[in-house]
Each structure stands twice: as structure tokens, then as C-alpha cells.
Motif scaffolding. Structure first.
Motif, PDB file in Angstrom:
ATOM      1  N   VAL A 126      13.430  11.933  15.453  1.00  0.00           N
ATOM      2  CA  VAL A 126      12.765  10.734  14.941  1.00  0.00           C
ATOM      3  C   VAL A 126      12.001  11.069  13.667  1.00  0.00           C
ATOM      4  N   LYS A 127      11.218  12.142  13.714  1.00  0.00           N
ATOM      5  CA  LYS A 127      10.432  12.546  12.550  1.00  0.00           C
ATOM      6  C   LYS A 127      11.332  12.972  11.399  1.00  0.00           C
ATOM      7  N   GLU A 128      12.434  13.628  11.714  1.00  0.00           N
ATOM      8  CA  GLU A 128      13.310  14.173  10.679  1.00  0.00           C
ATOM      9  C   GLU A 128      14.108  13.102   9.937  1.00  0.00           C
ATOM     10  N   ARG A 129      14.165  11.891  10.476  1.00  0.00           N
ATOM     11  CA  ARG A 129      14.963  10.858   9.813  1.00  0.00           C
ATOM     12  C   ARG A 129      14.286  10.294   8.565  1.00  0.00           C
ATOM     13  N   TYR A 130      12.946  10.478   8.452  1.00  0.00           N
ATOM     14  CA  TYR A 130      12.184   9.824   7.398  1.00  0.00           C
ATOM     15  C   TYR A 130      11.955  10.694   6.165  1.00  0.00           C
ATOM     16  N   ILE A 131      11.863  10.051   5.006  1.00  0.00           N
ATOM     17  CA  ILE A 131      11.389  10.720   3.802  1.00  0.00           C
ATOM     18  C   ILE A 131       9.936  11.105   4.041  1.00  0.00           C
ATOM     19  N   PRO A 132       9.574  12.385   3.921  1.00  0.00           N
ATOM     20  CA  PRO A 132       8.220  12.831   4.277  1.00  0.00           C
ATOM     21  C   PRO A 132       7.102  12.062   3.593  1.00  0.00           C
ATOM     22  N   ALA A 133       7.270  11.730   2.309  1.00  0.00           N
ATOM     23  CA  ALA A 133       6.207  11.037   1.587  1.00  0.00           C
ATOM     24  C   ALA A 133       5.938   9.652   2.169  1.00  0.00           C
ATOM     25  N   VAL A 134       6.966   9.029   2.743  1.00  0.00           N
ATOM     26  CA  VAL A 134       6.789   7.724   3.371  1.00  0.00           C
ATOM     27  C   VAL A 134       6.152   7.893   4.747  1.00  0.00           C
ATOM     28  N   LEU A 135       6.680   8.815   5.528  1.00  0.00           N
ATOM     29  CA  LEU A 135       6.151   9.066   6.864  1.00  0.00           C
ATOM     30  C   LEU A 135       4.657   9.382   6.831  1.00  0.00           C
ATOM     31  N   ASN A 136       4.217  10.043   5.784  1.00  0.00           N
ATOM     32  CA  ASN A 136       2.833  10.481   5.691  1.00  0.00           C
ATOM     33  C   ASN A 136       1.840   9.319   5.672  1.00  0.00           C
ATOM     34  N   LYS A 356      22.221  -0.538   8.681  1.00  0.00           N
ATOM     35  CA  LYS A 356      23.252  -1.278   7.939  1.00  0.00           C
ATOM     36  C   LYS A 356      22.755  -2.678   7.607  1.00  0.00           C
ATOM     37  N   ASN A 357      22.142  -3.359   8.575  1.00  0.00           N
ATOM     38  CA  ASN A 357      21.612  -4.700   8.340  1.00  0.00           C
ATOM     39  C   ASN A 357      20.492  -4.670   7.308  1.00  0.00           C
ATOM     40  N   LEU A 358      19.689  -3.622   7.340  1.00  0.00           N
ATOM     41  CA  LEU A 358      18.593  -3.494   6.383  1.00  0.00           C
ATOM     42  C   LEU A 358      19.144  -3.423   4.960  1.00  0.00           C
ATOM     43  N   VAL A 359      20.146  -2.594   4.761  1.00  0.00           N
ATOM     44  CA  VAL A 359      20.744  -2.436   3.429  1.00  0.00           C
ATOM     45  C   VAL A 359      21.448  -3.717   2.998  1.00  0.00           C
ATOM     46  N   GLU A 360      22.163  -4.369   3.929  1.00  0.00           N
ATOM     47  CA  GLU A 360      22.873  -5.600   3.585  1.00  0.00           C
ATOM     48  C   GLU A 360      21.907  -6.713   3.194  1.00  0.00           C
ATOM     49  N   SER A 361      20.684  -6.635   3.681  1.00  0.00           N
ATOM     50  CA  SER A 361      19.689  -7.653   3.340  1.00  0.00           C
ATOM     51  C   SER A 361      19.119  -7.439   1.942  1.00  0.00           C
ATOM     52  N   GLY A 362      19.371  -6.247   1.371  1.00  0.00           N
ATOM     53  CA  GLY A 362      18.823  -5.930   0.059  1.00  0.00           C
ATOM     54  C   GLY A 362      17.599  -5.051   0.119  1.00  0.00           C
ATOM     55  N   ALA A 363      17.424  -4.328   1.227  1.00  0.00           N
ATOM     56  CA  ALA A 363      16.265  -3.444   1.398  1.00  0.00           C
ATOM     57  C   ALA A 363      16.703  -1.989   1.365  1.00  0.00           C
ATOM     58  N   ILE A 364      15.733  -1.106   1.136  1.00  0.00           N
ATOM     59  CA  ILE A 364      16.000   0.323   0.963  1.00  0.00           C
ATOM     60  C   ILE A 364      15.397   1.103   2.124  1.00  0.00           C
ATOM     61  N   PRO A 365      16.202   1.678   3.002  1.00  0.00           N
ATOM     62  CA  PRO A 365      15.641   2.413   4.136  1.00  0.00           C
ATOM     63  C   PRO A 365      14.901   3.669   3.685  1.00  0.00           C
ATOM     64  N   PRO A 366      13.731   3.957   4.283  1.00  0.00           N
ATOM     65  CA  PRO A 366      12.966   5.147   3.906  1.00  0.00           C
ATOM     66  C   PRO A 366      13.447   6.381   4.656  1.00  0.00           C
ATOM     67  N   THR A 367      14.750   6.524   4.723  1.00  0.00           N
ATOM     68  CA  THR A 367      15.355   7.615   5.482  1.00  0.00           C
ATOM     69  C   THR A 367      16.079   8.568   4.548  1.00  0.00           C
ATOM     70  N   VAL A 368      16.196   9.811   4.975  1.00  0.00           N
ATOM     71  CA  VAL A 368      16.874  10.810   4.155  1.00  0.00           C
ATOM     72  C   VAL A 368      18.376  10.529   4.147  1.00  0.00           C
ATOM     73  N   GLY A 369      19.026  10.878   3.045  1.00  0.00           N
ATOM     74  CA  GLY A 369      20.469  10.748   2.948  1.00  0.00           C
ATOM     75  C   GLY A 369      20.986   9.326   2.898  1.00  0.00           C
ATOM     76  N   ALA A 370      20.205   8.398   2.333  1.00  0.00           N
ATOM     77  CA  ALA A 370      20.621   6.994   2.300  1.00  0.00           C
ATOM     78  C   ALA A 370      21.478   6.664   1.082  1.00  0.00           C
ATOM     79  N   GLU A 371      21.671   7.620   0.192  1.00  0.00           N
ATOM     80  CA  GLU A 371      22.357   7.326  -1.072  1.00  0.00           C
ATOM     81  C   GLU A 371      23.762   6.759  -0.872  1.00  0.00           C
ATOM     82  N   ASP A 372      24.539   7.363   0.039  1.00  0.00           N
ATOM     83  CA  ASP A 372      25.922   6.904   0.237  1.00  0.00           C
ATOM     84  C   ASP A 372      25.967   5.477   0.763  1.00  0.00           C
TER      85      ASP A 372
END
Length: 439
Positions: A126-136, A356-372
Motif C-alpha cells: 500500500v505504501k509503495e504504490r504512492y509517490i513519496p512526496a504525495v504520501l508525505n 483506470k476510471n481516475l485516468v479516464e476522468s481526466g485525473a492524475i493518479p499519485p502512484t508510481v509508474g503511471a506514465e504508461d
């Protein structure tokens, strides 16, 4: 919910309750003495994220009929008032929507939200899924009390390309260029900027960006630290003066103080061509996709960073906004409610379908590896640009009204409203706000 999985989560919640009970000994703040009963509850905000949260909970409840989550939506301003009152009375929701910062700290100081340390130790993924600067932003004094659950939301400058073409202009890169555009749009019968002034918090986007551009992030950090006379910093005074200069030059739509942001009225003024520009959060893109899909798909929507201030000390790549919205778990919830809430934070939030729904709505997930995932979206240009802004910014400042204590944040918004209305001077603002430092 599978019985074995629920048993493990209930056991973790029981241990969490014992830890919180022991940890509360010796504290001076008031403690909740009652807990709600029945199904776990979740209060969320209306608007952009409804299309992600509602189907997520509906799907979750279909698979967890023995512990369904009761979801209610509230408008932004109404929620902020209602949730603080409810939590203070020990009657808040099981899953508490928030922004981190000073409001979260006030909940922690008063013993209202659960320490998530043990939960994260048992579920490191759970902790590892997030960009650290956001999680903080969910961490208070080294301990995690809240986890991200929406998209990253930097504040950006939206503009209507069609009206810019109408007067033969380009989006402003500096403050001087911005001020030069004001009379040109006014002469064309177009308001330079839309602003949801009735809601007050949109005013803050101008203030926080200008203070950062003029003086750098150290200025607000001194305010957060409660340094004496911190609100009288020259960068604060200059930023307030620049705002009043813009107001006096008719930079904002007529009647801006009666325009509400909660219903998207400020965005509507921009995409209908009544205003040329709008300084607002990344979530407004989601709102426009829903309310004005033709405008978004036509290519007439432009977006840019906030202009640089020539001679200013702040890095032009610094951004302000909300790294994400966050969820905390109520300390007053029953063990069963906590169990369901923790299970949802583990497996419901940022599941494959959720993300997937978050991205389709036009939002940016604060998770690592979201570029693809962003690159595959029909909104890839907007999402990739904002993802780059958020991950590459030297400083990503949480919205000030959330970073500060509730008392100081409320006083700031009230007095900033008076700045926009020309009722007080920058020096009077600073004097009043210096009296709130540390409160």
C-alpha cells in the motif's frame, strides 16, 4: 468479504484500537467517548471525483455485502463545516475525506483519527504504490494518519484559445504580460479572468502563487512555523498589492464575489467565452470534461503554469494545489467499521479499475509508474503535462487553507476576501493575520 480476510483485518483493527487507547493516556486534548454503529460511512465531495468514487463503492459493496460502505456526497464548502462539527462531536464518518496539513494535524492532536503505522507495516504494498512526496502529506510528526485516494491536483492557468485568437494574444508567461492583457480583453468585451470569489478559497490560489513567485517557499514556511511577524514579510505585502492592482484594473469578471466555484460557475464563464482565463485546480479539467465535453475535445482549451514574476526569488516551476485528497480512519469507529475501512484502503483504492476510471476522468493518479497509463489516455496531453509539473516541481505547496490550522486558515480566507473587495490594505491584512500565528 471473505471470512479469513475479514478476521485478519478485524484483528489488526483491534490491535490498532489498543494502540490508540494506550497512546491517548497522558494527552491533554479532548477524547471522543462515543462511536457510531452500523455500516461504515464515507463522506466525499461532489464534483469531479464522483464518477470514480461512486462506482468504486457500488462495486465494493456488491462484493462485501456483509460490510457495505454507506457513501454520502457534500459540496466542498458545506462539507468543511459539517465534517469538523461532526468529528468534534464524535459523530464523523468512518472514512474521513481531507487534504492533509493543519486540519489533519488538528484531528491528530485531538485524537480523532487512527494511526495507520501497523496497517502499512502489515501491507507494505500500500505504501509503495504512492509517490513519496504525495504520501508525505498524510504524515504528522513522522506518523501516517491519512492516505491519498484521488488524483494529483496542481493549480494551473486555464485559458480559452478561441478568445485569445480573437484579440491576437498569447498566454502570459510573466506577470507584466498578464497585466498587459487585461485592457486588451476588456476592450474586446471579454473579462480577463473568471473567479469564484463567493467561495473564497479560489482567491487563495492567486495569493499563494504570487507569494511563492515573489519570495519563494521560505515565506510561507515561516508562517507555518509561527515566526513572529511572518505575515508582514515584504513578499506577502507585495503579493497582496499585486492582487489589488489586478482587481482595480478590472482583471476579474464583474460580480466575481457572487460567483460560486462549487457548481463550476467559474469554469463555465471561461469555456463559454465570457472570460478568457481561469486559475483553478487540476480537478476543473474533470468538471469541464463532464459539463463541456465539446469545448475540451475541440482543442480550444489551453493550460499553462502560473506566470513568473520578474525579479522574484521563487522558482517559476514551483506549484501550489492539492497533491491529492486523503482518507483517514475515524478513531471512534467500531472495530468492524475500521476493518471494512482498512480493507477498502488496501484493495479498493487504486485497484486496476479504480485507477483506470481516475485516468479516464481526466485525473492524475499519485502512484508510481503511471506514465504508461497516462500515455494511453485520450487526455494524454493534459495529464502528461500536469504529471510532469507535479513530479518535477522543486516545491509542491499544499493549499494554504489546509496547511494552516483551521482557525488560522479561516481567518486568512476571510481577510483575503476583504483584500479582493478593497476593504482593507495589505498592511492591515498582515497585522490581523500576525495575531493568528500559532493558533
Amino acid at each position: 468479504m471473505k471470512n479469513s480476510k475479514l478476521s485478519r483485518i478485524v484483528a489488526a483493527a483491534s490491535a490498532l484500537t489498543l494502540t490508540l487507547t494506550l497512546g491517548a493516556c497522558g494527552t491533554s486534548g479532548p477524547q471522543d467517548t462515543t462511536a457510531s454503529t452500523g455500516s461504515p460511512t464515507f463522506w466525499a465531495l461532489t464534483g469531479a471525483n464522483e464518477s470514480i468514487i461512486k462506482p468504486s463503492i457500488e462495486s465494493w459493496n456488491e462484493e462485501h455485502s456483509d460490510a457495505p460502505i454507506k457513501l454520502d456526497f457534500f459540496a466542498n464548502d458545506a462539507y468543511k463545516t459539517k465534517v469538523r462539527t461532526a468529528i468534534g462531536a464524535g459523530e464523523g464518518p468512518t472514512l474521513i475525506h481531507g487534504w492533509g496539513g493543519g486540519v489533519l494535524k488538528s484531528y491528530v492532536d485531538e485524537g480523532h483519527v487512527a494511526d495507520l503505522t501497523e496497517f502499512l507495516e502489515e501491507n507494505p504494498e500500500v505504501k509503495e504504490r504512492y509517490i513519496p512526496a504525495v504520501l508525505n502529506n498524510g504524515v504528522i510528526d513522522g506518523t501516517t494518519y491519512a492516505l491519498p485516494y484521488t488524483g494529483m491536483q496542481p493549480v494551473v492557468l486555464y485559458y480559452n484559445k478561441e478568445v485569445f485568437d480573437q484579440i491576437g494574444a498569447e498566454p502570459p508567461q510573466t506577470w507584466d504580460e498578464l497585466m498587459e492583457l487585461v485592457p486588451k480583453f476588456n476592450e474586446a468585451g471579454i473579462a480577463p479572468f473568471s473567479l469564484g470569489g463567493q467561495s473564497k478559497w479560489p482567491n487563495l490560489m492567486w495569493f499563494s502563487y504570487l507569494v511563492d513567485r515573489v519570495g519563494g517557499p521560505e515565506v510561507f514556511q515561516a508562517i507555518l512555523d509561527g515566526e513572529e511577524e511572518a505575515w508582514s514579510d515584504p513578499a506577502v505585502i507585495e503579493a497582496l498589492s499585486m492582487i489589488q492592482d489586478l482587481v482595480e484594473a478590472d482583471g476579474f469578471v464583474n460580480g466575481f464575489s457572487s460567483v460560486a466555484a462549487d457548481g463550476g460557475a467559474d469554469a463555465a464563464l471561461m469555456y463559454t467565452g465570457k472570460a478568457a482565463m481561469l486559475l483553478q485546480g487540476g480537478w476543473v479539467y474533470q468538471t469541464m470534461k463532464n459539463d463541456a465535453p465539446d469545448f475540451v475535445s475541440s482543442g480550444n482549451l489551453g493550460y499553462s503554469t502560473f506566470p513568473a514574476v520578474e525579479g522574484g526569488e521563487g522558482d517559476p516551476e514551483n506549484i501550489v494545489g492539492n497533491p491529492s485528497n486523503f482518507l483517514s480512519v475515524s478513531e471512534t469507529a467500531t472495530e468492524e467499521q475500521k476493518a471494512a475501512a482498512l480493507e477498502y484502503l488496501k484493495d479498493g483504492v487504486y485497484s486496476e479499475e479504480y485507477t483506470k476510471n481516475l485516468v479516464e476522468s481526466g485525473a492524475i493518479p499519485p502512484t508510481v509508474g503511471a506514465e504508461d497509463l497516462l500515455a494511453e489516455s485520450e487526455d494524454k496531453d493534459f495529464l502528461t503535462q500536469l504529471y510532469g509539473m507535479a513530479t518535477g516541481a522543486p516545491n509542491f505547496q499544499l493549499s494554504w487553507d489546509q496547511a494552516l490550522s483551521p482557525e488560522e486558515g479561516s481567518a486568512m480566507l476571510a481577510n483575503l476576501d476583504r483584500i479582493f473587495l478593497g476593504e482593507i490594505t495589505p498592511e492591515e491584512f498582515a497585522e490581523t493575520m500576525n495575531g493568528t500565528l500559532g493558533k
